[in-house]
Design a protein around this motif. Structure first.
Motif, short mmCIF file in Angstrom:
data_model
loop_
_atom_site.label_atom_id
_atom_site.label_comp_id
_atom_site.label_asym_id
_atom_site.label_seq_id
_atom_site.Cartn_x
_atom_site.Cartn_y
_atom_site.Cartn_z
N THR A 131 -44.02 22.10 80.74
CA THR A 131 -44.13 21.64 82.12
C THR A 131 -45.11 20.49 82.29
OG1 THR A 131 -45.79 23.36 82.55
CG2 THR A 131 -43.49 23.88 83.09
N THR A 132 -45.85 20.16 81.23
CA THR A 132 -46.85 19.08 81.31
C THR A 132 -46.29 17.86 80.60
OG1 THR A 132 -48.54 20.79 81.17
CG2 THR A 132 -49.28 18.52 80.99
N VAL A 133 -45.61 17.01 81.38
CA VAL A 133 -44.91 15.86 80.80
C VAL A 133 -45.86 14.94 80.05
CG1 VAL A 133 -43.62 13.77 81.38
CG2 VAL A 133 -43.04 15.93 82.48
N ARG A 134 -47.02 14.67 80.60
CA ARG A 134 -47.94 13.73 79.96
C ARG A 134 -48.39 14.24 78.60
NH1 ARG A 134 -52.98 12.58 83.14
NH2 ARG A 134 -53.29 11.07 81.44
N CYS A 135 -48.66 15.53 78.49
CA CYS A 135 -49.10 16.09 77.22
C CYS A 135 -48.00 15.97 76.16
CB CYS A 135 -49.50 17.55 77.43
SG CYS A 135 -50.15 18.37 75.95
N THR A 136 -46.80 16.36 76.54
CA THR A 136 -45.67 16.25 75.61
C THR A 136 -45.43 14.81 75.19
OG1 THR A 136 -44.60 18.25 76.44
CG2 THR A 136 -43.18 16.63 75.40
N ASP A 137 -45.53 13.89 76.16
CA ASP A 137 -45.32 12.48 75.84
C ASP A 137 -46.34 11.96 74.84
OD1 ASP A 137 -43.02 11.77 77.16
OD2 ASP A 137 -44.01 11.01 78.96
#
Length: 415
Positions: A131-137
Motif C-alpha cells: 500500500t506504500t507506493v513510494r516505498c515500493t518504487d
C-alpha cells in the motif's frame, strides 16, 4: 536481469537441421535424443556433443553441463518475480538502517528509502509495501537501475566488477530476518502466480510496469533431461537467490545440491543476514563475491570440481571444466567460455557475451534466439573493439582474444 516486454510473441525457433554426414560412428538408436526444435543446426550440434561426451561415447569420467538460470532456462527472472510477490504481500522486514542492507548503499539511497518507507512500523516488522507506493518504487528503482527514483546513484565505492554487482547482491539482503523456509515459500507462491499468468502479461507495482509471467523454456527442459539421461552431471549457477532458484530448478529435475546461487549467511536462529558466503580466497562478506561473471567460474570450480583458494578463480584444465555451458548475459561470459564442447548462448543482445559468441574463436559457440518473444535484430554492431569488455574496476574496453588481438565489431546475425 529484468527487461521490459516490448515485443509481440513470435514463433520460437526454426526447425533444426539434420546432423551433417561424417565418417563418425552413428550412435546407437537408444541413445538419448533431443526432441524439441532449435534454431538452424543448433540441435544437431548439441546432439553431437551429447553423443560424443555422454554414455554413448567413451567418456573418461562423468561429463558436466552447467546452465545459468534466469532468461537461460526460464523466460524472465525468478528472483525478481519473488521480490515482486514479496512487495505485493508485505514480506520485507524494516531494517534498523537501510545502509545496513548493503556495503555500498549511498547516503542518497538511504535517505530516499527512509523517507519513502517511513518509520511507522517497528524495526523488524513487515513493511506495508503493498500500500506504500513510494516505498515500493524506491526498492524497485534501486533494484532495476541502481538509482533512486530521483536519479541519484544508489551504490558507490569500490568493488570488483567481474565478481559482484551490488544491486544483484542486494535482493537476498532485502530478505534479512526471514528464514530460508519462509523465502522458499514466497518463491513457491510467486512461481505459481507467474506460471499461471499469460505469456506477455505485465503487472504494475508502485508505478513500475513489470513482467507478470515466467515460463520454463521447453527446449532447455528437454536439453537438461536429455543430458541427464546421457550421463551428464547437470548443474545450475545463478546470480539470483539460492533458495529461490532451488524452488524453480526442481521443475527441470535439478535438485538443491546441483543448484548454485547467492548463499546468504544465516544467524544463530537460522535467519537470513545481509552477508553471503564467499568463494575461493574471498571469505564471507556483504556481497564482495557472488556468482557473477568470474564469480560463476569460481563457484563452479569450488563446488563442482573441489578447487580451493585463489585457484578457484582461474580457468582449469579441460578435465575440470564443463563440457556444455549455457547463458544469456554478460554475467555468464566466463563460465560459458570455459566449456570444452558447446558454448550455448541465448541471444539477449548483451555486449561481451555476444561478442564472444559471434567471434566463435574455437568454432564451438552456438547462438539461439530467445525461445519466447525473441528480440529483433540489434541495428548497430556490438562495440567489441572499443567498450564491450568490463574490467574489474568497472571501466570499459575492447574485448581481446587469448592471443591479445582485438575482436572486430560484430553484427547481430541470429534473431
Amino acid at each position: 536481469m529484468r527487461h521490459l516486454l516490448a515485443w509481440t510473441l513470435v514463433a520460437a525457433a526454426a526447425p533444426a537441421a539434420a546432423p551433417p554426414s561424417s565418417a563418425a560412428t552413428v550412435p546407437p538408436a537408444n541413445c538419448p535424443r533431443l526432441t524439441t526444435p532449435w534454431y538452424g543446426d543448433n540441435r544437431a550440434r548439441i546432439q553431437r556433443t551429447i553423443d560424443e561426451r555422454g554414455r554413448c561415447g567413451a567418456p573418461a569420467g562423468t561429463p558436466v553441463a552447467v546452465f545459468d538460470w534466469d532468461n537461460t532456462v526460464t523466460k524472465n527472472d525468478v528472483t525478481d518475480a519473488t521480490l515482486d510477490w514479496a512487495l505485493e504481500h508485505d514480506k520485507l522486514l524494516r531494517p534498523a538502517r537501510w545502509k545496513d542492507t548493503s556495503a555500498w548503499l549511498t547516503d542518497d539511497a538511504d535517505r530516499a528509502l527512509t523517507e519513502a518507507c517511513g518509520d511507522a512500523v517497528p524495526v523488524g516488522a513487515p513493511l506495508p509495501t503493498s500500500t506504500t507506493v513510494r516505498c515500493t518504487d524506491e526498492i524497485l528503482a534501486i533494484r532495476e537501475q541502481g538509482r533512486t527514483m530521483r536519479g541519484a546513484a544508489a551504490f558507490a565505492g569500490s568493488w570488483n566488477h567481474r565478481r559482484t554487482v551490488p544491486q544483484y547482491a542486494w535482493v537476498p539482503q532485502l530478505f534479512a530476518g526471514r528464514t530460508v523456509a519462509e523465502l522458499s515459500s514466497y518463491a513457491r507462491s510467486a512461481r505459481a502466480e507467474a506460471l499461471a499468468a499469460p505469456v506477455g502479461s505485465t503487472r504494475v507495482l508502485g508505478t513500475h510496469t513489470l513482467p507478470a509471467y515466467v515460463r520454463y523454456y521447453a527446449q532447455q527442459r528437454d536439453l537438461i533431461g536429455t543430458l541427464q539421461r546421457a550421463g551428464f552431471d547437470v548443474h545450475i549457477v545463478s546470480a539470483g537467490s539460492e533458495p529461490v532458484t532451488e524452488v524453480w530448478s526442481r521443475g527441470v529435475g535439478v535438485d538443491a545440491a546441483h543448484t548454485l546461487a547467492i548463499r546468504s549467511v544465516l544467524d544463530g536462529r537460522g535467519r537470513i543476514t545481509t552477508r553471503n558466503e564467499g568463494c575461493g580466497d574471498v571469505p564471507a562478506s556483504r556481497g564482495e563475491a557472488i556468482p557473477y561473471i568470474d564469480g560463476k567460474r569460481c563457484w563452479i570450480n569450488q563446488e563442482i570440481y573441489g578447487v580451493r583458494g585463489a585457484a578457484a578463480w582461474r580457468r582449469q584444465d579441460p578435465a575440470h571444466r564443463p563440457a556444455l555451458a549455457a547463458g544469456d548475459a554478460d554475467t555468464d561470459v566466463t563460465f560459458v567460455g570455459d566449456a570444452t564442447g558447446v558454448h550455448l548462448v541465448v541471444n539477449r543482445n548483451k555486449d561481451e557475451l555476444m561478442r564472444r559468441a559471434y567471434d566463435d574463436a574455437d568454432g564451438r559457440w552456438l547462438v539461439n534466439p530467445m525461445f519466447i518473444e525473441p528480440l529483433p535484430r540489434r541495428p548497430d554492431p556490438y562495440p567489441c573493439s572499443t567498450r564491450a569488455y568490463t574490467a574489474p574496476d568497472g571501466s570499459r574496453g575492447p574485448v581481446l582474444r587469448e592471443d591479445g588481438s582485438v575482436v572486430a565489431d560484430q553484427k547481430d546475425r541470429v534473431h
